[in-house]
Design an enzyme around this catalytic site. Sequence first.
Site, PDB file in Angstrom:
ATOM      1  N   ASP A 288       3.320  -9.128  -9.023  1.00  0.00           N
ATOM      2  CA  ASP A 288       4.606  -9.679  -9.444  1.00  0.00           C
ATOM      3  C   ASP A 288       5.137 -10.690  -8.423  1.00  0.00           C
ATOM      4  O   ASP A 288       5.684 -11.638  -9.178  1.00  0.00           O
ATOM      5  CB  ASP A 288       5.692  -8.532  -9.397  1.00  0.00           C
ATOM      6  CG  ASP A 288       5.928  -7.901 -10.839  1.00  0.00           C
ATOM      7  OD1 ASP A 288       5.107  -7.753 -11.641  1.00  0.00           O
ATOM      8  OD2 ASP A 288       7.096  -7.256 -11.085  1.00  0.00           O
TER       9      ASP A 288
ATOM     10  N   ASP B 249       1.020  -5.660   3.441  1.00  0.00           N
ATOM     11  CA  ASP B 249       2.376  -6.413   3.758  1.00  0.00           C
ATOM     12  C   ASP B 249       2.343  -7.842   4.254  1.00  0.00           C
ATOM     13  O   ASP B 249       3.133  -8.410   3.790  1.00  0.00           O
ATOM     14  CB  ASP B 249       3.338  -5.424   4.868  1.00  0.00           C
ATOM     15  CG  ASP B 249       2.769  -5.103   6.032  1.00  0.00           C
ATOM     16  OD1 ASP B 249       1.274  -5.110   6.166  1.00  0.00           O
ATOM     17  OD2 ASP B 249       3.111  -4.648   6.854  1.00  0.00           O
TER      18      ASP B 249
ATOM     19  N   TYR C 218      -1.485   5.712  -9.001  1.00  0.00           N
ATOM     20  CA  TYR C 218      -0.949   6.163 -10.119  1.00  0.00           C
ATOM     21  C   TYR C 218      -1.706   7.254 -10.892  1.00  0.00           C
ATOM     22  O   TYR C 218      -0.917   7.544 -11.771  1.00  0.00           O
ATOM     23  CB  TYR C 218      -1.644   4.694 -11.075  1.00  0.00           C
ATOM     24  CG  TYR C 218      -0.679   3.779 -11.125  1.00  0.00           C
ATOM     25  CD1 TYR C 218      -0.095   3.062  -9.961  1.00  0.00           C
ATOM     26  CD2 TYR C 218      -0.048   2.969 -12.043  1.00  0.00           C
ATOM     27  CE1 TYR C 218       0.576   1.908  -9.829  1.00  0.00           C
ATOM     28  CE2 TYR C 218       0.739   2.018 -12.307  1.00  0.00           C
ATOM     29  CZ  TYR C 218       1.343   1.380 -11.055  1.00  0.00           C
ATOM     30  OH  TYR C 218       1.918   0.341 -10.911  1.00  0.00           O
TER      31      TYR C 218
ATOM     32  N   ASP D  56       0.025  -4.010  -7.967  1.00  0.00           N
ATOM     33  CA  ASP D  56       1.005  -3.897  -8.975  1.00  0.00           C
ATOM     34  C   ASP D  56       2.310  -4.942  -8.365  1.00  0.00           C
ATOM     35  O   ASP D  56       2.622  -5.929  -8.937  1.00  0.00           O
ATOM     36  CB  ASP D  56       1.549  -2.588  -9.524  1.00  0.00           C
ATOM     37  CG  ASP D  56       2.705  -2.863 -10.381  1.00  0.00           C
ATOM     38  OD1 ASP D  56       2.806  -3.485 -11.167  1.00  0.00           O
ATOM     39  OD2 ASP D  56       3.913  -1.892 -10.024  1.00  0.00           O
TER      40      ASP D  56
ATOM     41  N   LYS E 258      -3.705  -1.076   3.566  1.00  0.00           N
ATOM     42  CA  LYS E 258      -2.974  -0.530   4.856  1.00  0.00           C
ATOM     43  C   LYS E 258      -3.845   0.300   5.785  1.00  0.00           C
ATOM     44  O   LYS E 258      -3.555   1.627   5.969  1.00  0.00           O
ATOM     45  CB  LYS E 258      -1.810   0.141   4.499  1.00  0.00           C
ATOM     46  CG  LYS E 258      -0.690  -0.839   3.761  1.00  0.00           C
ATOM     47  CD  LYS E 258       0.094  -1.512   4.898  1.00  0.00           C
ATOM     48  CE  LYS E 258       0.948  -0.835   5.771  1.00  0.00           C
ATOM     49  NZ  LYS E 258       1.736  -1.399   6.737  1.00  0.00           N
TER      50      LYS E 258
END
Length: 370
Positions: free
Chosen positions: A255, A227, A143, A251, A194
Amino acid sequence: MASNRSLLVLPGDGIGAEAMAEIRRVIGWLETNRSLSFDLDEDLVGGCSIDAHGVPVTDAVMDKAMAVDAVLLGAVGGPKWDDVDFSIRPEQGLLRLRKEMELFANLRPAVCFEALADASSLKRDVVAGLDIMIVRELTGGVYFGEPRGITDLPDGQRQGVNTQVYTTEEIRRVCRVAFDIAKARDSRVTSAEKANVMESGILWREEAQWVHDNEYQDVELSHMYADNCAMQLVRWPKQFDVIVTDNLFGDILSDAAAMLTGSLGMLPSASLGGTDENGKRKAMYEPVHGSAPDIAGQNKANPIASIMSFAMALRYSFDLGDEADLVEKAVENVLASGYRTGDIMQPGMTDVSTTGMGDAILAALDNLAA
Ligand code: IPM
Ligand code: MG
């Protein structure tokens, strides 16, 4: 009499104003019934600030935000500002608040109320009783990383660049927040990155392990690729207690977690900074949902995520855990009584407006206090 509890309310755009109006009613209730007082100031952020001042947040608002005990934010953005320059998009106001207030730890609790276990798109037994906490790093990573931008290449193509970057201390401080929270819960932290693809992920994993081994051996730590974490969240979310992860993965994962609770309209969040020498920390509270321009101004929005965010403010900024419990209990009771805004509506339930939900929550507070 001046109160020592100062709040800056930034309703922002879209449904933000409607949701904040319901928070104000809850504040009013606490002032009347609990003899608490709050100093409230209100100002602009996001698209409405662009309209008024040409920037999504002014220096004057930043100064106020830095000075108060807590900022309550509604939502920012909407199609009206789709074409403004990227550097002054409504979202940039939010990002500036997070960055300059150094709110590095974003707490996103995903709790499935019993009454909403059938409102989720997942099966009841997958979500019933769910209570997990996502701790998202909020001031670093892709970000904010440099270099960033869009450049022209010699061969006529364009190239877009963003940089994922984390330092030791950025990782350690957010992990400490996650471990501290876990201690008051089920003492289990899952760190998601990751590390199979990204060096920043390897560092994240090593530093999370370091904090565990040196400071929190009493908390269980496991590592998971982000993931896989997304997949596990929809497969069997109750395996998690606290998840700690970076800004971008957080983020996305939050959600996904929101939908486990029935609706994005249910999820609150707290963004916290470090503690200063007086034990105080800067803080901002906001619903995870966006400005929902499609229903803005129609008295349809679900104010629960905002009201629950205010409950988090009571808990984390004002040490008013009993009052936070009371507000959360009132929300639970209202849902158990069958009141639903459109986003969580189900057959046989009572469809209420934003203000109708506010009325029901105030009535539930009255009942609890009686
Ligand atoms: C969130 C939002 C923001 C983010 C946007 C509005 C900038 O999606 O708080 O999750 O990406 O962090
Ligand atoms: Mg988001």
